[in-house]
Each structure stands twice: as C-alpha cells, then as structure tokens.
Design a protein around this motif. Structure first.
Motif, short mmCIF file in Angstrom:
data_model
loop_
_atom_site.label_atom_id
_atom_site.label_comp_id
_atom_site.label_asym_id
_atom_site.label_seq_id
_atom_site.Cartn_x
_atom_site.Cartn_y
_atom_site.Cartn_z
N ALA A 5 -1.32 0.18 -7.15
CA ALA A 5 -1.97 0.27 -5.83
C ALA A 5 -1.41 -0.76 -4.86
CB ALA A 5 -3.48 0.09 -5.98
N ARG A 6 -1.20 -1.99 -5.33
CA ARG A 6 -0.70 -3.07 -4.45
C ARG A 6 0.74 -2.88 -4.05
NH1 ARG A 6 -1.71 -8.80 -6.98
NH2 ARG A 6 -0.62 -7.71 -8.60
N TYR A 7 1.54 -2.34 -4.92
CA TYR A 7 2.97 -2.20 -4.65
C TYR A 7 3.37 -0.73 -4.65
CZ TYR A 7 2.68 -7.16 -5.71
OH TYR A 7 2.33 -8.49 -5.72
N ALA A 8 2.70 0.01 -3.80
CA ALA A 8 2.92 1.47 -3.72
C ALA A 8 4.40 1.79 -3.55
CB ALA A 8 2.11 2.04 -2.56
N GLY A 9 4.85 2.76 -4.31
CA GLY A 9 6.23 3.20 -4.22
C GLY A 9 7.19 2.47 -5.15
N GLN A 10 6.80 1.31 -5.64
CA GLN A 10 7.70 0.57 -6.54
C GLN A 10 7.40 0.83 -8.00
OE1 GLN A 10 7.48 -3.46 -4.39
NE2 GLN A 10 9.55 -3.35 -5.22
N PHE A 11 6.15 1.22 -8.28
CA PHE A 11 5.75 1.39 -9.67
C PHE A 11 5.11 2.74 -9.93
CE2 PHE A 11 5.13 -3.32 -9.19
CZ PHE A 11 6.17 -3.70 -10.01
N ALA A 12 5.33 3.24 -11.13
CA ALA A 12 4.52 4.28 -11.74
C ALA A 12 4.00 3.61 -13.01
CB ALA A 12 5.35 5.51 -12.07
N ALA A 13 2.95 4.16 -13.60
CA ALA A 13 2.40 3.50 -14.79
C ALA A 13 2.03 4.52 -15.86
CB ALA A 13 1.17 2.67 -14.41
N VAL A 14 2.02 4.02 -17.10
CA VAL A 14 1.64 4.79 -18.28
C VAL A 14 0.44 4.06 -18.89
CG1 VAL A 14 2.38 5.51 -20.57
CG2 VAL A 14 4.00 5.57 -18.66
#
Length: 107
Positions: free
Chosen positions: A51-60
C-alpha cells in the motif's frame, strides 16, 4: 527492466522494507515480489508495504492451513488487493488437496 521475483522483509527475522528499497535502487531493480516468510501468518507488514509503495511491490501471502477458518482468512487478505499469490508447501498440498477436489457435476 529488472524484477526481483522473491524477496523477504519483516519487522523481525528479516530486514525492513526500506532496506529492500535501498537494495533495489542500488541494483537497478524496478519491482519486487515480497514473499511472506514461513511461520508468520500475519501478512499485515507486507500488505502495508504494498500500500505504501504502490507500483513497486506485489506480495505473496501465507495462510495457516491448519486454521479452521483458513479459506475466510485467505479471502480477507485477497480483498485487500495487495496480494497476487499464496505461498504453499508441498506437504500442505499432500495433506489437503484431496479435500479440495470437487467431483464433476458438484461445482
């Protein structure tokens, strides 16, 4: 474009997400998939990072397969929109896959 397909971060056990971001910048990595580490079923830290770094991360995420409410927990994490996958262990599939198979016609 370089994407790191498997990275851990956390409040404990691993370095915080800010260290991941610094390493990414140093190595020229644009995006990273954050993977929840084993034995931690609270995916809040990864959810917050996405949420804080939108666009930089996806998560599992990771959900305890022994939790009687595991399906609801998984759905709850899915509704956040921050997770693109679930981490599974082979031994969990061996133990649970037969109960997940729906006979044809009963879908």
């Amino acid at each position: 474009m370089i994407i790191d397909a498997y990275s851990h971060c956390a409040k404990t056990k691993y370095l915080p997400v800010e260290d991941v971001l610094a390493t990414m910048a140093e190595a020229g990595v644009v995006r990273t998939v954050l993977c929840q580490h084993l034995d931690n079923y609270d995916n809040s830290y990864l959810s917050d990072a996405v949420a804080r770094y939108a666009g930089q991360f996806a998560a599992v995420c990771l959900v305890n397969p022994d939790d009687l409410d595991a399906v609801s927990v998984l759905r709850s994490w899915n509704r956040t929109g921050h997770f693109r996958g679930i981490r599974l262990l082979g031994k969990w599939l061996d133990a649970n896959l037969p109960s997940l198979i729906v006979p044809k016609g009963e879908e």
